[in-house]
Write an enzyme that holds these catalytic residues in place. Structure first.
Site, PDB file in Angstrom:
ATOM      1  N   SER A 142      46.435 187.273 111.060  1.00 41.04           N
ATOM      2  CA  SER A 142      47.051 187.334 112.392  1.00 41.04           C
ATOM      3  C   SER A 142      47.107 185.914 112.946  1.00 41.04           C
ATOM      4  CB  SER A 142      46.176 188.212 113.290  1.00 41.04           C
ATOM      5  OG  SER A 142      46.489 187.993 114.643  1.00 41.04           O
ATOM      6  N   TYR A 155      38.533 191.044 117.195  1.00 40.23           N
ATOM      7  CA  TYR A 155      39.653 191.058 116.238  1.00 40.23           C
ATOM      8  C   TYR A 155      39.922 189.646 115.727  1.00 40.23           C
ATOM      9  CZ  TYR A 155      44.425 191.897 114.533  1.00 40.23           C
ATOM     10  OH  TYR A 155      45.564 191.983 113.764  1.00 40.23           O
TER      11      TYR A 155
HETATM   12  P1  NDP Z   1      48.090 200.372 111.968  1.00 47.55           P
HETATM   13  O1  NDP Z   1      47.071 200.590 113.024  1.00 47.55           O
HETATM   14  O2  NDP Z   1      49.435 200.943 112.130  1.00 47.55           O
HETATM   15  O3  NDP Z   1      47.509 200.865 110.554  1.00 47.55           O
HETATM   16  C1  NDP Z   1      46.210 200.501 110.159  1.00 47.55           C
HETATM   17  C2  NDP Z   1      45.917 201.100 108.797  1.00 47.55           C
HETATM   18  O4  NDP Z   1      44.566 200.756 108.443  1.00 47.55           O
HETATM   19  C3  NDP Z   1      46.022 202.608 108.790  1.00 47.55           C
HETATM   20  O5  NDP Z   1      46.674 203.034 107.624  1.00 47.55           O
HETATM   21  C4  NDP Z   1      44.565 203.065 108.789  1.00 47.55           C
HETATM   22  O6  NDP Z   1      44.463 204.290 108.079  1.00 47.55           O
HETATM   23  C5  NDP Z   1      43.896 201.933 107.988  1.00 47.55           C
HETATM   24  N1  NDP Z   1      42.455 201.866 108.259  1.00 47.55           N
HETATM   25  C6  NDP Z   1      41.839 201.574 109.429  1.00 47.55           C
HETATM   26  N2  NDP Z   1      40.513 201.665 109.301  1.00 47.55           N
HETATM   27  C7  NDP Z   1      40.254 202.037 108.005  1.00 47.55           C
HETATM   28  C8  NDP Z   1      39.084 202.320 107.266  1.00 47.55           C
HETATM   29  N3  NDP Z   1      37.856 202.231 107.814  1.00 47.55           N
HETATM   30  N4  NDP Z   1      39.211 202.651 105.968  1.00 47.55           N
HETATM   31  C9  NDP Z   1      40.422 202.753 105.390  1.00 47.55           C
HETATM   32  N5  NDP Z   1      41.574 202.510 106.043  1.00 47.55           N
HETATM   33  C10 NDP Z   1      41.499 202.165 107.342  1.00 47.55           C
HETATM   34  O7  NDP Z   1      48.149 198.775 111.748  1.00 47.55           O
HETATM   35  P2  NDP Z   1      49.377 197.797 111.389  1.00 47.55           P
HETATM   36  O8  NDP Z   1      50.221 198.402 110.345  1.00 47.55           O
HETATM   37  O9  NDP Z   1      49.944 197.325 112.648  1.00 47.55           O
HETATM   38  O10 NDP Z   1      48.559 196.555 110.800  1.00 47.55           O
HETATM   39  C11 NDP Z   1      48.427 196.270 109.422  1.00 47.55           C
HETATM   40  C12 NDP Z   1      47.735 194.923 109.286  1.00 47.55           C
HETATM   41  O11 NDP Z   1      48.507 193.899 109.913  1.00 47.55           O
HETATM   42  C13 NDP Z   1      46.347 194.881 109.947  1.00 47.55           C
HETATM   43  O12 NDP Z   1      45.461 194.137 109.154  1.00 47.55           O
HETATM   44  C14 NDP Z   1      46.618 194.150 111.259  1.00 47.55           C
HETATM   45  O13 NDP Z   1      45.461 193.505 111.741  1.00 47.55           O
HETATM   46  C15 NDP Z   1      47.697 193.177 110.852  1.00 47.55           C
HETATM   47  N6  NDP Z   1      48.539 192.710 111.960  1.00 47.55           N
HETATM   48  C16 NDP Z   1      49.365 193.581 112.626  1.00 47.55           C
HETATM   49  C17 NDP Z   1      50.170 193.135 113.667  1.00 47.55           C
HETATM   50  C18 NDP Z   1      51.099 194.035 114.420  1.00 47.55           C
HETATM   51  O14 NDP Z   1      51.758 193.562 115.371  1.00 47.55           O
HETATM   52  N7  NDP Z   1      51.220 195.300 114.073  1.00 47.55           N
HETATM   53  C19 NDP Z   1      50.146 191.714 114.084  1.00 47.55           C
HETATM   54  C20 NDP Z   1      49.234 190.890 113.335  1.00 47.55           C
HETATM   55  C21 NDP Z   1      48.476 191.386 112.314  1.00 47.55           C
HETATM   56  P3  NDP Z   1      43.493 205.518 108.449  1.00 47.55           P
HETATM   57  O15 NDP Z   1      43.319 205.525 109.938  1.00 47.55           O
HETATM   58  O16 NDP Z   1      44.248 206.673 107.897  1.00 47.55           O
HETATM   59  O17 NDP Z   1      42.233 205.230 107.692  1.00 47.55           O
END
Ligand code: NDP
Length: 250
Positions: A142, A155
């Site tokens: 990020s 974060y």
């Molecule tokens: P979402 O919140 O849409 O998705 C997050 C995913 O992580 C879900 O599939 C969730 O699945 C999984 N997850 C969370 N906790 C766990 C766990 N303990 N074990 C296994 N899986 C887990 O996030 P985004 O798609 O927005 O983000 C993806 C990446 O990009 C992240 O690393 C985020 O920090 C980064 N990012 C995103 C930005 C944005 O604007 N969207 C900006 C900058 C960085 P489930 O709950 O089913 O386990």
């Protein structure tokens, strides 16, 4: 330019695959002919994805559970003898708060997923990555993992951890491997809506737009990029100004 990475027939592991960027990434990689292990906790969402897209293998797990992560890595090694691509994408946002408003417990919870979870997957995948001829690892970071910003407490700290994890793995995995971080930038997903509840998601790139930059990186990364930091915004610009398929990374 050295040879492009061939996604067709490759073996990939994408974490955080139940929604957002991870889910879009699984789709595009599988459509390009990869065998994709799609990981998350939400079983139903993963089965839905696998039913819609050929080549997707479901793995329901919590990344914090190192035993389950080890079992998955062994399963991939036994089935394919290698892992060509790891997209370490799963993450949680945690509280948007200043440091003095962040509890140690809240910090621990975010670090446990974003850093320890990413570490669990990456370290357990070392044998399978080492067995691949030109493995790629893309760790999702990020902008606040590269420069600290007020109110992004836990974060931001966690994403600095991801940047460090990535540099260490780039140094450890040897010259055939390419390990980088990608800052996707603001993307229309659940996490972004949680961080900016008043924002119109229509004004943002979609998860599929960002997944396209992950595919682009996967194909174009070369040895000299290992340890590097990329951003989807810069890749969008590059793709706009380059003729189709001829993007060369800086
Ligand atoms: P979402 O919140 O849409 O998705 C997050 C995913 O992580 C879900 O599939 C969730 O699945 C999984 N997850 C969370 N906790 C766990 C766990 N303990 N074990 C296994 N899986 C887990 O996030 P985004 O798609 O927005 O983000 C993806 C990446 O990009 C992240 O690393 C985020 O920090 C980064 N990012 C995103 C930005 C944005 O604007 N969207 C900006 C900058 C960085 P489930 O709950 O089913 O386990």
């Amino acid at each position: 330019m050295s040879e492009l990475f061939d996604i067709k027939g490759s073996v990939a592991l994408v974490t955080g695959a139940s929604r957002g960027i991870g889910r879009a990434c699984v789709r595009l990689l599988a459509e390009a002919g990869a065998i994709v292990y799609a990981c998350a906790r939400s079983e139903e969402a993963l089965h839905e994805l696998a039913a819609e897209t050929e080549g997707v293998r479901v793995c329901v797990l919590d990344l914090r559970d190192e035993v389950m992560v080890e079992e998955l890595a062994s399963e991939i090694m036994e089935a394919h003898g290698r892992l060509d691509l790891l997209v370490n994408n799963a993450g949680v946002l945690g509280p948007r708060a200043s440091l003095d408003q962040t509890s140690a417990e809240a910090l621990r919870e975010v670090l446990e997923v974003n850093v320890v979870g990413a570490f669990n997957v990456l370290s357990a995948s070392y044998p399978a990555l080492r067995a691949a001829s030109s493995p790629r690892v893309i760790n999702l970071s990020s902008s606040v993992g590269r420069k600290g910003r007020a109110q992004w407490g836990a974060y931001s700290i966690s994403k600095f951890g991801v940047e460090g994890l990535s540099e260490i793995a780039a140094d450890e995995l040897g010259e055939d491997a390419v390990v980088v971080t990608l800052n996707p930038g603001g993307t229309a997903t659940d996490m972004r809506a949680e961080a900016y509840p008043d924002e119109d998601p229509e004004t943002l790139p979609s998860a599929t737009d960002v997944a396209q930059t992950i595919v682009l990186l996967t194909r174009q990364l070369r040895a000299e990029h290992s340890g590097g930091r990329f951003s989807s915004r810069a890749l969008f610009e590059l793709a706009k100004t380059s003729p189709r398929g001829a993007v060369e990374l800086p």
